[in-house]
Scaffold this active site. Structure first.
Site, mmCIF file in Angstrom:
data_model
loop_
_atom_site.group_PDB
_atom_site.id
_atom_site.type_symbol
_atom_site.label_atom_id
_atom_site.label_comp_id
_atom_site.label_asym_id
_atom_site.label_seq_id
_atom_site.Cartn_x
_atom_site.Cartn_y
_atom_site.Cartn_z
ATOM 1 N N ASP A 64 15.717 43.947 -24.092
ATOM 2 C CA ASP A 64 16.879 43.552 -24.887
ATOM 3 C C ASP A 64 17.866 42.727 -24.077
ATOM 4 O OD1 ASP A 64 15.613 45.251 -26.612
ATOM 5 O OD2 ASP A 64 17.242 46.709 -26.760
ATOM 6 N N ASP B 196 21.006 38.801 -27.638
ATOM 7 C CA ASP B 196 20.128 39.745 -26.960
ATOM 8 C C ASP B 196 18.842 38.989 -26.619
ATOM 9 O OD1 ASP B 196 21.990 41.739 -27.364
ATOM 10 O OD2 ASP B 196 20.580 43.132 -28.343
ATOM 11 N N HIS C 80 16.513 41.692 -32.992
ATOM 12 C CA HIS C 80 15.325 41.562 -32.150
ATOM 13 C C HIS C 80 14.114 41.122 -32.979
ATOM 14 C CE1 HIS C 80 17.480 44.682 -29.446
ATOM 15 N NE2 HIS C 80 18.078 43.500 -29.460
ATOM 16 N N ASP D 76 11.041 41.098 -31.981
ATOM 17 C CA ASP D 76 9.754 41.606 -31.496
ATOM 18 C C ASP D 76 9.144 42.721 -32.345
ATOM 19 O OD1 ASP D 76 11.713 43.299 -30.507
ATOM 20 O OD2 ASP D 76 10.977 43.306 -28.444
ATOM 21 N N CYS E 94 9.660 46.232 -26.034
ATOM 22 C CA CYS E 94 11.085 46.491 -25.762
ATOM 23 C C CYS E 94 11.316 47.149 -24.409
ATOM 24 C CB CYS E 94 11.668 47.428 -26.813
ATOM 25 S SG CYS E 94 11.585 46.841 -28.486
HETATM 26 O O1 DAV Z 1 12.126 47.021 -36.857
HETATM 27 O O2 DAV Z 1 13.949 48.042 -36.470
HETATM 28 C C1 DAV Z 1 12.861 46.743 -33.797
HETATM 29 C C2 DAV Z 1 13.071 45.833 -32.629
HETATM 30 C C3 DAV Z 1 13.380 46.560 -31.408
HETATM 31 N N1 DAV Z 1 13.626 45.709 -30.277
HETATM 32 C C4 DAV Z 1 13.152 47.152 -36.218
HETATM 33 C C5 DAV Z 1 13.422 46.208 -35.053
#
Ligand code: DAV
Length: 358
Positions: A116, A191, A240, A242, A341
């Site tokens: 992150d 991020d 994010h 990912d 992550c």
């Molecule tokens: O699907 O809540 C997760 C991403 C974590 N870096 C989600 C996003």
């Protein structure tokens, strides 16, 4: 950005998400706490977390569950070491300590999710300006590593320190229609996990933690070699990229069927829609959705680490020609991430190049 004696291998070198992995940082949840609440978190969090963070922000993560998660992180590290990949870990940080600026005060977060806050672009580690106040000092646990890489010739670039005053958080997110963003364009914030690396091209999403100002800062800071492409996603809770799109090899993109918006950059790529996550509704998830299932880590363009219980995804990736390394990681899920992550791939083989239709 980096300097090194002629003939030696670069210590920091990572251009893609799939080149053969040689050295990786694995996060640690030891010392971690629940985040101190701020309103801009609301659009990104599971419903119950709003109450939990309001009431318990700054207090230690549930001990037993966090210990089980830490054990999973260690097993994951051991699995990579067994394959000859060098694993390094952050320093201990006591996240219960409070800190602030003249404008605000907060407790910390954890050192569990280096993805992150740091991004390796080529030979350089970039420190990002995160918008959650509780994450302001998260990088400190990683400073020992960053300094050590720098001393050995690696590049080190830190974004301007954001003020994180209220002016950043007067965003236009509308709860009813789920449109807009929690943050404004007051100052650059982003991020690292809103970016994905494809050689000389990076793909980024605007989110509740990444604004246009931050994307533009990154674009200019990386210079003319790298192209930064902002792509639309179908995700009103965006934080994010990912668990939305993950490239596993040149020409192979794993996507979230609910969130991915087809884009001409990927016109020549095979797209695989990730199967629905296997995680049941009762598992504690304080930060994220169960789509962490697709937050996998590539060890090279044939090999990918996948959560052991994500049977549908394991099968789909095996059918797609990948060798899957199954690792238990559900306790880590609870604290905000999976394999992508929880890592920072400091060194992969490969020197960049063009993989997208640009
Ligand atoms: O699907 O809540 C997760 C991403 C974590 N870096 C989600 C996003």
């Amino acid at each position: 950005m980096s300097v090194r004696p002629e003939g030696t291998a670069p210590v920091v070198n990572s251009y893609t998400e799939w080149d053969p992995l040689e050295e990786v940082v694995v996060g640690s949840l030891v010392g971690g706490v629940f985040p101190t609440w701020q309103e801009s978190m609301a659009p990104t969090l599971p419903h119950d977390s709003v109450r939990i963070f309001r009431e318990q922000g700054g207090t230690p993560l549930p001990a037993e569950h966090a210990a089980a998660a830490e054990e999973e992180l260690s097993q994951f590290a051991a699995a990579m070491e067994a394959r000859g990949i060098k694993v390094v870990r952050p320093d201990f940080a006591d996240q219960t300590k409070r800190f602030g600026t003249p404008e605000w005060e907060s407790g910390g977060n954890s050192s569990g999710m280096p993805r992150d806050l740091l991004i390796v672009v080529g030979d350089t580690i970039v420190e990002t300006p995160m918008s959650w106040r509780c994450r302001k000092h998260e990088v400190d646990a990683f400073r020992g590593l960053i300094k050590s890489y720098f001393r050995r010739g690696g590049g080190w670039l830190a974004a301007p320190q954001p003020e994180l005053t209220q002016a950043l958080f007067d965003g236009d997110f509308d709860e009813e229609t789920e449109t807009g963003y929690a943050i404004t364009e007051f100052e650059p914030v982003f991020d690292a996990a809103d970016f994905m690396r494809f050689g000389d091209d990076l793909v980024v999403q605007r989110s509740h933690v990444t604004n246009e100002f931050g994307i533009e800062w990154m674009r200019r800071a990386l210079g003319s070699r790298f192209r930064v492409h902002q792509v639309p996603v179908n995700d009103p809770h965006a934080m994010h990229i990912d668990a939305t799109m993950v490239p596993l090899a040149p020409g192979k993109l794993l996507v979230n069927p609910d969130r991915y918006v087809p884009h001409p950059l990927f016109r020549d790529w095979e797209i695989l829609e990730a199967p629905k996550p296997a995680l049941g509704p009762d598992w504690p998830m304080y930060f994220c959705s169960p789509w962490l299932s697709m937050n996998v880590l590539s060890l090279d363009e044939k090999t990918v680490v996948v959560e052991r219980q994500e049977r549908p995804l394991l099968d789909a990736l095996t059918d797609w020609g990948f060798t899957c390394v199954p690792v238990d990681f559900r306790h880590v899920y609870s604290f905000g991430g999976s394999f992508h992550c929880a890592t920072l791939d400091v060194r992969r083989r490969g020197r960049g190049g063009t993989y997208l239709s640009v």
